[in-house]
Enzyme design. Sequence first.
Site, PDB file in Angstrom:
ATOM      1  N   HIS A  77       0.738  12.788  -6.609  1.00 16.10           N
ATOM      2  CA  HIS A  77       0.270  11.952  -5.459  1.00 16.10           C
ATOM      3  C   HIS A  77       1.124  10.828  -5.496  1.00 16.10           C
ATOM      4  O   HIS A  77       0.868   9.691  -5.128  1.00 16.10           O
ATOM      5  CB  HIS A  77      -1.301  11.520  -5.815  1.00 16.10           C
ATOM      6  CG  HIS A  77      -2.099  11.341  -4.553  1.00 16.10           C
ATOM      7  ND1 HIS A  77      -2.855  12.169  -3.875  1.00 16.10           N
ATOM      8  CD2 HIS A  77      -1.782  10.584  -3.606  1.00 16.10           C
ATOM      9  CE1 HIS A  77      -3.391  11.719  -3.024  1.00 16.10           C
ATOM     10  NE2 HIS A  77      -2.799  10.617  -2.699  1.00 16.10           N
ATOM     11  N   ALA A 115      -1.969   9.010   4.414  1.00 19.64           N
ATOM     12  CA  ALA A 115      -3.041   8.464   5.264  1.00 19.64           C
ATOM     13  C   ALA A 115      -2.438   7.341   5.987  1.00 19.64           C
ATOM     14  O   ALA A 115      -1.610   6.751   6.093  1.00 19.64           O
ATOM     15  CB  ALA A 115      -4.183   7.766   4.147  1.00 19.64           C
ATOM     16  N   ILE A 163      11.624  12.491  -4.463  1.00 20.01           N
ATOM     17  CA  ILE A 163      12.810  12.910  -3.790  1.00 20.01           C
ATOM     18  C   ILE A 163      13.555  11.919  -3.025  1.00 20.01           C
ATOM     19  O   ILE A 163      12.796  11.319  -1.956  1.00 20.01           O
ATOM     20  CB  ILE A 163      12.589  14.272  -2.859  1.00 20.01           C
ATOM     21  CG1 ILE A 163      12.676  15.326  -3.940  1.00 20.01           C
ATOM     22  CG2 ILE A 163      13.880  14.566  -2.082  1.00 20.01           C
ATOM     23  CD1 ILE A 163      11.630  16.374  -3.689  1.00 20.01           C
ATOM     24  N   TYR A 195       1.025  -1.146  -0.066  1.00 19.90           N
ATOM     25  CA  TYR A 195       0.047  -0.072   0.217  1.00 19.90           C
ATOM     26  C   TYR A 195       0.772   1.339  -0.014  1.00 19.90           C
ATOM     27  O   TYR A 195       0.471   2.147  -0.737  1.00 19.90           O
ATOM     28  CB  TYR A 195      -1.031   0.104   1.169  1.00 19.90           C
ATOM     29  CG  TYR A 195      -1.712   1.317   1.272  1.00 19.90           C
ATOM     30  CD1 TYR A 195      -2.535   1.624   0.317  1.00 19.90           C
ATOM     31  CD2 TYR A 195      -1.660   1.976   2.507  1.00 19.90           C
ATOM     32  CE1 TYR A 195      -3.174   3.088   0.532  1.00 19.90           C
ATOM     33  CE2 TYR A 195      -2.086   3.316   2.535  1.00 19.90           C
ATOM     34  CZ  TYR A 195      -2.945   3.843   1.502  1.00 19.90           C
ATOM     35  OH  TYR A 195      -3.580   5.047   1.677  1.00 19.90           O
ATOM     36  N   THR A 197      -6.339  18.834  -1.432  1.00 27.52           N
ATOM     37  CA  THR A 197      -5.985  17.833  -2.318  1.00 27.52           C
ATOM     38  C   THR A 197      -6.754  17.941  -3.623  1.00 27.52           C
ATOM     39  O   THR A 197      -8.000  17.740  -3.502  1.00 27.52           O
ATOM     40  CB  THR A 197      -5.659  16.347  -1.810  1.00 27.52           C
ATOM     41  OG1 THR A 197      -4.659  16.430  -1.080  1.00 27.52           O
ATOM     42  CG2 THR A 197      -5.240  15.431  -3.198  1.00 27.52           C
ATOM     43  N   ARG A 206       6.714   8.826   0.899  1.00 24.29           N
ATOM     44  CA  ARG A 206       7.354   7.571   1.265  1.00 24.29           C
ATOM     45  C   ARG A 206       8.604   7.681   1.882  1.00 24.29           C
ATOM     46  O   ARG A 206       9.051   6.691   2.700  1.00 24.29           O
ATOM     47  CB  ARG A 206       7.553   6.808  -0.057  1.00 24.29           C
ATOM     48  CG  ARG A 206       6.170   6.533  -0.961  1.00 24.29           C
ATOM     49  CD  ARG A 206       6.619   5.698  -1.987  1.00 24.29           C
ATOM     50  NE  ARG A 206       5.489   5.597  -2.808  1.00 24.29           N
ATOM     51  CZ  ARG A 206       5.023   5.966  -3.935  1.00 24.29           C
ATOM     52  NH1 ARG A 206       5.507   7.223  -4.070  1.00 24.29           N
ATOM     53  NH2 ARG A 206       3.702   5.630  -4.397  1.00 24.29           N
TER      54      ARG A 206
END
Length: 388
Positions: free
Chosen positions: A285, A88, A319, A33, A164, A340
Amino acid sequence: MNFKYPKSISDCRNVNDFRHLAKSKLPAPIFHYIDGAADDEITYRRNTKAYEKCDLIPNVLAGVEDVDTSVEIMGMKIDIPMFCSPTALQRLFHYDGERAVAKAAEQYGTLFGISSLGTVSLKEIDKTISTPKMFQFYCHKDKGLNDAMIEMCREANFDAIALTVDTITGGNRERDLWTGFTTPPKLTPQSLISFALHPSWSLNYLFREQFSLPQLEEHINKGSNVAVSIGDYLSTMLDQSMDWKDAEEIRNKWGKKFCLKGVMSVEDAKRAVDIGADAIMISNHGGRQLDGSISPFEQLADIVDAVGDKIDVICDGGIRRGTHILKALSVGAKACSGGRWYLYALAAGGQPGVEKAIANMKNEIERDMKLMGITKLSQLSRKNIKLR
Ligand code: LAC
């Protein structure tokens, strides 16, 4: 390059190391995910690859003993030019979730963003940190819920809202379909095996709280306690009729710092200026929505040329290195952000993990500034970069 896989957060020297460690710690549906993106994940890869298609041009003999890594965005000073984009469900990745990320962001003086689908209350975040905090706003069909979210931001002293605009419907995240990822995770023979193989993560799951916003909890579980996929949630709950008037109305109701997250075109950047936004996050996103979309970095120069003197331009996504940030700032971004880069670290090691991830990035930025021959980030300009 990876000589060996990291066994603990002290082995993690870069984002990729944290990714490997997170993969070993999380049940597969949870890892994928975070790691996955839309369709063929071309845009996800391109977001990082774009930074390899240009080169830095350093200056030398510049006296660089003391470097200052701070920048200002939306009138807020942050100590490093990289912040934590709202993402999230963080307590699904580590028991402390948003608490850990917020505290680590505070320690390094950077902006913390929390998602509409966060898993710690906004009030608790307010009590936890005193550094700048931003709420990511999904415009729901339920107008009462939208108003309640603005009120919660106000009561919890949030500094900014990021609306968003790239998630009008859920992206096609095929890894989630393969793994059967839902929130909460479904209990199936396969998931039970996965939980048994990751006992420490399973405890996180058992003791986690669900959403920051009680209204969302209610909506997501409407009528039953069934788990939902995030894609279904986004596609059914968000307001697909949202337009520029709605964005302006949300901005006016809020009245404090306001940012549009997910702007990719020059025309939309100009419209963001027209509705009085303080900043835009050029973002796709993390490649999780429209695959085949251009990368934020590739759009940066055109957008900065059009609106860079009227609005703060933030380059979000892809990045992985300090040099990527210096490249974006040379083109004209005020700051960079991503999800991430700190989520892998959260999954790998909670708050100490996120602190290490931010420290790694700060060290890279400091070293790279010295090697570029600058002591302040405002000294970077287009003279420092060759775009190909
Ligand atoms: C995601 C949404 C929920 O990317 O922001 O999964």
